[in-house]
Design a protein around this motif. Structure first.
Motif, PDB file in Angstrom:
ATOM      1  N   MET A   1     -69.330 -29.740  -5.045  1.00  0.00           N
ATOM      2  CA  MET A   1     -70.572 -29.038  -4.756  1.00  0.00           C
ATOM      3  C   MET A   1     -71.661 -29.585  -5.685  1.00  0.00           C
ATOM      4  O   MET A   1     -71.425 -29.820  -6.853  1.00  0.00           O
ATOM      5  CB  MET A   1     -70.367 -27.540  -4.945  1.00  0.00           C
ATOM      6  CG  MET A   1     -71.530 -26.718  -4.494  1.00  0.00           C
ATOM      7  SD  MET A   1     -71.016 -25.038  -4.178  1.00  0.00           S
ATOM      8  CE  MET A   1     -71.604 -24.888  -2.531  1.00  0.00           C
ATOM      9  N   ASP A   2     -72.834 -29.765  -5.176  1.00  0.00           N
ATOM     10  CA  ASP A   2     -73.908 -30.389  -5.937  1.00  0.00           C
ATOM     11  C   ASP A   2     -74.840 -29.400  -6.621  1.00  0.00           C
ATOM     12  O   ASP A   2     -75.858 -29.798  -7.178  1.00  0.00           O
ATOM     13  CB  ASP A   2     -74.706 -31.339  -5.047  1.00  0.00           C
ATOM     14  CG  ASP A   2     -75.345 -30.633  -3.865  1.00  0.00           C
ATOM     15  OD1 ASP A   2     -75.278 -29.394  -3.807  1.00  0.00           O
ATOM     16  OD2 ASP A   2     -75.905 -31.324  -3.000  1.00  0.00           O
ATOM     17  N   GLY A   3     -74.536 -28.100  -6.597  1.00  0.00           N
ATOM     18  CA  GLY A   3     -75.348 -27.107  -7.290  1.00  0.00           C
ATOM     19  C   GLY A   3     -76.522 -26.564  -6.501  1.00  0.00           C
ATOM     20  O   GLY A   3     -77.253 -25.714  -6.984  1.00  0.00           O
ATOM     21  N   ARG A   4     -76.744 -27.063  -5.307  1.00  0.00           N
ATOM     22  CA  ARG A   4     -77.847 -26.558  -4.490  1.00  0.00           C
ATOM     23  C   ARG A   4     -77.405 -25.332  -3.706  1.00  0.00           C
ATOM     24  O   ARG A   4     -76.253 -25.189  -3.334  1.00  0.00           O
ATOM     25  CB  ARG A   4     -78.343 -27.628  -3.526  1.00  0.00           C
ATOM     26  CG  ARG A   4     -79.051 -28.757  -4.229  1.00  0.00           C
ATOM     27  CD  ARG A   4     -79.658 -29.708  -3.256  1.00  0.00           C
ATOM     28  NE  ARG A   4     -78.583 -30.416  -2.544  1.00  0.00           N
ATOM     29  CZ  ARG A   4     -78.786 -31.307  -1.591  1.00  0.00           C
ATOM     30  NH1 ARG A   4     -80.014 -31.605  -1.213  1.00  0.00           N
ATOM     31  NH2 ARG A   4     -77.783 -31.916  -1.008  1.00  0.00           N
ATOM     32  N   ARG A   6     -76.866 -23.041  -0.630  1.00  0.00           N
ATOM     33  CA  ARG A   6     -76.537 -23.335   0.759  1.00  0.00           C
ATOM     34  C   ARG A   6     -76.636 -22.055   1.574  1.00  0.00           C
ATOM     35  O   ARG A   6     -76.183 -20.994   1.136  1.00  0.00           O
ATOM     36  CB  ARG A   6     -75.119 -23.885   0.828  1.00  0.00           C
ATOM     37  CG  ARG A   6     -74.665 -24.197   2.209  1.00  0.00           C
ATOM     38  CD  ARG A   6     -73.282 -24.773   2.173  1.00  0.00           C
ATOM     39  NE  ARG A   6     -72.693 -24.676   3.506  1.00  0.00           N
ATOM     40  CZ  ARG A   6     -71.595 -25.274   3.857  1.00  0.00           C
ATOM     41  NH1 ARG A   6     -70.942 -26.013   2.992  1.00  0.00           N
ATOM     42  NH2 ARG A   6     -71.132 -25.122   5.072  1.00  0.00           N
TER      43      ARG A   6
END
Length: 48
Positions: A1-4, A6
């Protein structure tokens, strides 16, 4: 997961817990014995 963050918009059958507040609101609006059956679950009501 890239921390953005969703956001997924699911269909009603994919998020079953959303049926609970809908059922409580229906019972409250119907009144009578339906409202009495859920009264212990409702801690606050606001009329708008």
């Amino acid at each position: 997961m890239d921390g953005r963050l969703r956001y997924d918009q699911l269909r009603a059958h994919e998020e079953c817990l959303l049926a609970i507040p809908d059922a409580l609101a229906w019972c409250w609006a119907k009144g009578g014995r339906w409202r009495n059956s859920i009264r212990r679950m409702v801690s606050e009501s606001r009329q708008v």
